[in-house]
Enzyme design. Sequence first.
Site, PDB file in Angstrom:
ATOM      1  N   ASN A  57       0.841  -1.192   0.000  1.00 45.64           N
ATOM      2  CA  ASN A  57       0.000   0.000   0.000  1.00 45.64           C
ATOM      3  C   ASN A  57       0.880   1.247   0.000  1.00 45.64           C
ATOM      4  O   ASN A  57       1.960   1.280   0.611  1.00 45.64           O
ATOM      5  CB  ASN A  57      -1.024   0.004   1.141  1.00 45.64           C
ATOM      6  CG  ASN A  57      -0.456  -0.248   2.517  1.00 45.64           C
ATOM      7  OD1 ASN A  57       0.551  -0.920   2.676  1.00 45.64           O
ATOM      8  ND2 ASN A  57      -1.108   0.285   3.530  1.00 45.64           N
ATOM      9  N   CYS A 110      -4.104   0.580  -2.376  1.00 48.71           N
ATOM     10  CA  CYS A 110      -3.917  -0.670  -1.631  1.00 48.71           C
ATOM     11  C   CYS A 110      -2.819  -1.531  -2.258  1.00 48.71           C
ATOM     12  O   CYS A 110      -2.494  -1.399  -3.448  1.00 48.71           O
ATOM     13  CB  CYS A 110      -5.199  -1.491  -1.639  1.00 48.71           C
ATOM     14  SG  CYS A 110      -6.544  -0.801  -0.680  1.00 48.71           S
ATOM     15  N   GLU A 137      -2.897  -4.653  -3.102  1.00 46.61           N
ATOM     16  CA  GLU A 137      -3.357  -5.530  -4.190  1.00 46.61           C
ATOM     17  C   GLU A 137      -3.368  -4.775  -5.520  1.00 46.61           C
ATOM     18  O   GLU A 137      -2.965  -5.308  -6.563  1.00 46.61           O
ATOM     19  CB  GLU A 137      -4.766  -6.050  -3.893  1.00 46.61           C
ATOM     20  CG  GLU A 137      -4.861  -6.895  -2.642  1.00 46.61           C
ATOM     21  CD  GLU A 137      -5.169  -6.095  -1.384  1.00 46.61           C
ATOM     22  OE1 GLU A 137      -4.669  -4.942  -1.259  1.00 46.61           O
ATOM     23  OE2 GLU A 137      -5.889  -6.617  -0.534  1.00 46.61           O
ATOM     24  N   CYS A 142     -10.338  -3.297  -4.583  1.00 50.61           N
ATOM     25  CA  CYS A 142      -9.314  -4.242  -5.054  1.00 50.61           C
ATOM     26  C   CYS A 142      -9.950  -5.472  -5.681  1.00 50.61           C
ATOM     27  O   CYS A 142      -9.431  -6.023  -6.657  1.00 50.61           O
ATOM     28  CB  CYS A 142      -8.382  -4.624  -3.911  1.00 50.61           C
ATOM     29  SG  CYS A 142      -7.288  -3.261  -3.449  1.00 50.61           S
TER      30      CYS A 142
HETATM   31  N1  THU Z   1      -5.194  -1.793   2.564  1.00 53.10           N
HETATM   32  C1  THU Z   1      -4.578  -2.582   1.639  1.00 53.10           C
HETATM   33  O1  THU Z   1      -3.505  -2.251   1.129  1.00 53.10           O
HETATM   34  N2  THU Z   1      -5.185  -3.742   1.295  1.00 53.10           N
HETATM   35  C2  THU Z   1      -6.305  -4.233   1.872  1.00 53.10           C
HETATM   36  O2  THU Z   1      -6.764  -5.304   1.505  1.00 53.10           O
HETATM   37  C3  THU Z   1      -6.972  -3.475   2.937  1.00 53.10           C
HETATM   38  C4  THU Z   1      -6.464  -2.100   3.167  1.00 53.10           C
HETATM   39  C5  THU Z   1      -4.515  -0.562   2.964  1.00 53.10           C
HETATM   40  C6  THU Z   1      -5.169   0.717   2.538  1.00 53.10           C
HETATM   41  C7  THU Z   1      -4.639   1.687   3.569  1.00 53.10           C
HETATM   42  O3  THU Z   1      -3.360   2.136   3.146  1.00 53.10           O
HETATM   43  C8  THU Z   1      -4.479   0.843   4.803  1.00 53.10           C
HETATM   44  O4  THU Z   1      -4.447  -0.514   4.370  1.00 53.10           O
HETATM   45  C9  THU Z   1      -5.574   1.004   5.837  1.00 53.10           C
HETATM   46  O5  THU Z   1      -6.821   0.845   5.255  1.00 53.10           O
END
Ligand code: THU
Length: 137
Positions: free
Chosen positions: A46, A57, A59, A93
Amino acid sequence: MKHAIDWDELARQARAAAQQAYAPYSRFAVGAAILCDDGTVVRGCNVENAAYGLSNCAERTAVFSARAAGMREVVAVCIYTPTAVPTPPCGSCRQVLNEFGPDMAVRAVCDGPDIMDTTLSQLLPGAFGPKNLADAG
Ligand code: THU
C-alpha cells in the site's frame, strides 16, 4: 490450473512486500504477491497519500505493476496484513483483480496462524467485468 500455486512462496513475497509499504497515516502495512499466468510473481504494497483518498492498496499496486511488466492474467493472489486474523481484499481491489482473473485463487495471511483461502468469484459474485462490455451491441 495453468500453474501450480506455491502458496508458501507467495506468502513469503507478500510479507516481504509489506516491508516496502508507505503507510504513515494508517500504520497498516500491507503486502500482496500475485502469480501471473506466465509463472511470474509480482509484489505490491500500500502507498498512502497526504490526501488520504488517493491512497492505493497493496493488491492494486501489485496488479498495476504486473500489468506494466506485461502480465496478461492473474492466477492467484496472496495478501499479508499485520493482523491477528486474515483480512480479505477491499471492494475496490476485488474489482481491479477481477479484470485480470475472475477465477483467481485468493489467500490471506497474517501474523497469526490462521489462513483464509477463497476465490475472487466468491468474494465478488456477479461481478461487472470485460465480458459485460463485450456483450454490448
Ligand atoms: N489496505 C490494503 O492495502 N489492502 C487491503 O486489503 C486493505 C487495506 C490498505 C489501505 C490503507 O493504506 C491501509 O491498508 C488502511 O486501510
